[in-house]
Design an enzyme around this catalytic site. Structure first.
Site, PDB file in Angstrom:
ATOM      1  N   LYS A   1     -11.850   1.740  -9.752  1.00  0.00           N
ATOM      2  CA  LYS A   1     -12.433   1.820  -8.400  1.00  0.00           C
ATOM      3  C   LYS A   1     -13.934   1.645  -8.554  1.00  0.00           C
ATOM      4  O   LYS A   1     -14.497   1.911  -9.616  1.00  0.00           O
ATOM      5  CB  LYS A   1     -12.134   3.185  -7.771  1.00  0.00           C
ATOM      6  CG  LYS A   1     -12.161   3.161  -6.264  1.00  0.00           C
ATOM      7  CD  LYS A   1     -10.848   2.670  -5.689  1.00  0.00           C
ATOM      8  CE  LYS A   1     -10.841   2.638  -4.182  1.00  0.00           C
ATOM      9  NZ  LYS A   1      -9.491   2.371  -3.664  1.00  0.00           N
TER      10      LYS A   1
HETATM   11  P1  NAD Z   1     -11.979   1.278   7.055  1.00  0.00           P
HETATM   12  O1  NAD Z   1     -13.402   1.304   6.722  1.00  0.00           O
HETATM   13  O2  NAD Z   1     -11.385   0.017   7.568  1.00  0.00           O
HETATM   14  O3  NAD Z   1     -11.648   2.448   8.111  1.00  0.00           O
HETATM   15  C1  NAD Z   1     -12.052   3.763   7.916  1.00  0.00           C
HETATM   16  C2  NAD Z   1     -11.808   4.519   9.198  1.00  0.00           C
HETATM   17  O4  NAD Z   1     -12.138   5.906   8.989  1.00  0.00           O
HETATM   18  C3  NAD Z   1     -12.660   4.054  10.388  1.00  0.00           C
HETATM   19  O5  NAD Z   1     -11.866   4.014  11.547  1.00  0.00           O
HETATM   20  C4  NAD Z   1     -13.715   5.153  10.521  1.00  0.00           C
HETATM   21  O6  NAD Z   1     -14.163   5.320  11.850  1.00  0.00           O
HETATM   22  C5  NAD Z   1     -12.903   6.359  10.082  1.00  0.00           C
HETATM   23  N1  NAD Z   1     -13.761   7.479   9.708  1.00  0.00           N
HETATM   24  C6  NAD Z   1     -14.782   7.479   8.825  1.00  0.00           C
HETATM   25  N2  NAD Z   1     -15.368   8.695   8.792  1.00  0.00           N
HETATM   26  C7  NAD Z   1     -14.680   9.463   9.652  1.00  0.00           C
HETATM   27  C8  NAD Z   1     -14.786  10.818  10.090  1.00  0.00           C
HETATM   28  N3  NAD Z   1     -15.727  11.619   9.581  1.00  0.00           N
HETATM   29  N4  NAD Z   1     -13.919  11.266  11.027  1.00  0.00           N
HETATM   30  C9  NAD Z   1     -12.959  10.473  11.537  1.00  0.00           C
HETATM   31  N5  NAD Z   1     -12.804   9.192  11.160  1.00  0.00           N
HETATM   32  C10 NAD Z   1     -13.648   8.696  10.239  1.00  0.00           C
HETATM   33  O7  NAD Z   1     -11.207   1.771   5.720  1.00  0.00           O
HETATM   34  P2  NAD Z   1      -9.708   1.519   5.306  1.00  0.00           P
HETATM   35  O8  NAD Z   1      -9.675   0.351   4.400  1.00  0.00           O
HETATM   36  O9  NAD Z   1      -8.842   1.571   6.498  1.00  0.00           O
HETATM   37  O10 NAD Z   1      -9.447   2.801   4.381  1.00  0.00           O
HETATM   38  C11 NAD Z   1      -9.097   4.067   4.930  1.00  0.00           C
HETATM   39  C12 NAD Z   1      -8.512   4.932   3.811  1.00  0.00           C
HETATM   40  O11 NAD Z   1      -7.382   4.262   3.239  1.00  0.00           O
HETATM   41  C13 NAD Z   1      -9.430   5.213   2.643  1.00  0.00           C
HETATM   42  O12 NAD Z   1      -9.089   6.478   2.097  1.00  0.00           O
HETATM   43  C14 NAD Z   1      -9.049   4.144   1.627  1.00  0.00           C
HETATM   44  O13 NAD Z   1      -9.384   4.496   0.312  1.00  0.00           O
HETATM   45  C15 NAD Z   1      -7.554   4.118   1.845  1.00  0.00           C
HETATM   46  N6  NAD Z   1      -6.886   2.903   1.396  1.00  0.00           N
HETATM   47  C16 NAD Z   1      -7.258   1.676   1.858  1.00  0.00           C
HETATM   48  C17 NAD Z   1      -6.567   0.553   1.432  1.00  0.00           C
HETATM   49  C18 NAD Z   1      -6.862  -0.810   1.966  1.00  0.00           C
HETATM   50  O14 NAD Z   1      -6.127  -1.753   1.620  1.00  0.00           O
HETATM   51  N7  NAD Z   1      -7.854  -0.987   2.806  1.00  0.00           N
HETATM   52  C19 NAD Z   1      -5.525   0.683   0.499  1.00  0.00           C
HETATM   53  C20 NAD Z   1      -5.149   1.961   0.064  1.00  0.00           C
HETATM   54  C21 NAD Z   1      -5.848   3.057   0.518  1.00  0.00           C
END
Ligand code: NAD
Length: 444
Positions: free
Chosen positions: A131
């Site tokens: 990561k």
């Molecule tokens: P993203 O940046 O697209 O979305 C993140 C979301 O979290 C946004 O809607 C933001 O408003 C919200 N957020 C941030 N701070 C916040 C808070 N304090 N309170 C409420 N909401 C809050 O990110 P993503 O890619 O959707 O990733 C989200 C999670 O999923 C992370 O933990 C990431 O590690 C995990 N993840 C992502 C992927 C991927 O393919 N993108 C894969 C596996 C895991």
């Protein structure tokens, strides 16, 4: 120096706390890395995993931190901090996303890299865990500044990544455009050069080596897991209600795809606010609104509610898809759901989870539930390396096979070790890593 017993010797075991102490980790229950590794060590204890493996897996192989200057649009220079943590590569090249966030720290990146090792092992893709990230708020920079930041970061870590060694991908705050800049910069810097930019990074735009189905893959995997696991809990997707915390990539795609199965989304929250509509919030319409406005606040087809009301909204399924450690004791006490499907990484703290368990709320753990992203990243990499383009239908079908298999392995481990689903998922992941280490031994 930490002493390790030989692989086959399987010496007397030590408690999780002992291992954490031995590898010099802080005895801090609030530390994210201690929490995530602690869950793995709990599974290791139950399955009697050899001590040498617990020690190896309790710390990453490499922790890389870089500092690099970038010229801003104003002409002034700013210094940025970047990370790449390579946790383990026993099963294949390091693999894991890049987080662009103003509050990213080494411990977060270490935790997320560790989770990738476990996730890849559980879902059966030939990767280890890695990561990375940049301490930057992408919303505060113009596109031209972001391009220079991303390209300069790529140059700083170029010697540490590679198509057969360490393959990054998107995470919170990073997107396919960023991946395209990384692929292009890496190709440009590579001494060999060549015209196969894809293999060094995944999550790229379709037009530049990306895979169909990658953007929605994590949400698709969340829903594939729900479809597989809900019947055991006497729930049906088509009659389920759900709420989502975080409406970015994972949250919005989980919402859209679960809705396509007939489920009804009644509450959503993100960094801008909390909204609810008991008649249902259309996930496609909300996603279009968020794309335009940057958050759910002000969405007129739902009512603005408080944080407390959001967590107390009665639903069948709650999908956390924002950041780590968001379900602590207060949130776990407020939640009014039957299942928590972890779209985000490490959203539930151990203390929060104990409360959920006491209250009979089932948790579908992140290393199972959100493994769809890395699985389709693997398909993207395979396509790049073999110069193929798969149809979406093939991507979805292969992804579903991996998710169903991983869910089955988790259920089998739960039966075998008589434990909760998180411990079972770790145990299933550890079994595969153990077999690999026993087969290969440790050099020299
Ligand atoms: P993203 O940046 O697209 O979305 C993140 C979301 O979290 C946004 O809607 C933001 O408003 C919200 N957020 C941030 N701070 C916040 C808070 N304090 N309170 C409420 N909401 C809050 O990110 P993503 O890619 O959707 O990733 C989200 C999670 O999923 C992370 O933990 C990431 O590690 C995990 N993840 C992502 C992927 C991927 O393919 N993108 C894969 C596996 C895991």
């Amino acid at each position: 120096m930490t002493t390790m017993t030989a692989p086959k010797a399987h010496a007397a075991e030590q408690s999780s706390n002992g291992i954490l102490h031995d590898v010099g980790l802080p005895d801090d229950p609030n530390n994210l890395y201690t929490q995530t590794v602690g869950s793995m060590l709990h599974a290791a204890e139950i399955m009697d995993l050899p001590r040498y493996l617990r020690l190896i897996l309790a710390q990453p192989k490499n922790e890389i931190m870089v500092h690099f200057p970038v010229k801003m649009d104003s002409g002034k220079y700013e210094l940025f901090k970047g990370y790449r943590v390579q946790h383990n590569n026993a099963l294949g090249p390091y693999k894991g996303g890049l987080r662009f966030h103003h509050d990213v720290h080494l411990d977060d990146v270490k935790s997320l890299a560790f989770l990738m090792t476990m996730k890849c092992s559980l879902v059966g893709v030939p990767y280890g865990g890695g990561k990375g990230g940049i301490k930057v708020d992408p919303r505060k920079h113009s596109a031209t500044e972001m391009e220079r930041i991303v390209r300069r970061f790529t140059a700083a870590i170029a010697h540490q990544i590679g198509p057969d060694y360490d393959i990054p991908a998107p995470d919170v705050g990073s997107n396919s455009q960023h991946m395209a800049w990384i692929a292009d910069t890496y190709t440009f810097l590579s001494e060999i050069g060549g015209h196969n930019p894809g293999a060094v990074i995944t999550g790229k735009p379709i037009e530049y080596g990306g895979s169909l189905g990658r953007e929605k893959a994590t949400g698709q995997g969340v829903v594939d897991t729900l479809v597989e696991m809900l019947p055991e809990l006497k729930l049906k997707p088509e009659t389920s209600t759900f709420s989502v915390l975080g409406f970015g990539n994972v949250g919005s795609w989980s919402g859209k795809i679960f809705q396509d199965k007939g489920a009804k989304m009644t509450a959503v929250a993100d960094h801008t606010g909390f909204i609810r509509n008991d008649k249902g919030i259309d996930a496609n319409d909300l996603a279009a609104y968020v794309h335009q406005k940057g958050g759910v606040a002000g969405y007129s087809k739902a009512t603005t509610i408080s944080k407390e009301e959001f967590y107390k909204t009665q639903v069948d399924v709650f999908i956390p898809a924002a950041l780590e450690q968001m379900i602590q004791e207060p949130e776990a006490n407020m939640l009014n759901c039957k299942v928590v499907a972890e779209g985000a990484n490490a959203p539930t703290t151990p203390a929060g989870e104990r409360i959920l368990q006491k209250r009979g709320i089932e948790v579908l753990p992140a290393i199972l539930c959100n493994a769809g992203g890395v699985t389709v990243s693997y398909f993207e990499w395979v396509q790049n390396k073999t110069f193929q383009t798969w149809e979406l239908e093939r991507v979805d079908r292969e992804l579903n096979k991996h998710m169903v298999k991983a869910a089955g392995r988790t259920r089998d481990a739960r039966r075998k070790y008589n434990c909760d689903l998180r411990t079972a998922a770790y145990a299933a992941a550890l079994e595969r890593l153990q077999k690999a280490y026993e087969a290969r031994g440790i050099f020299p």
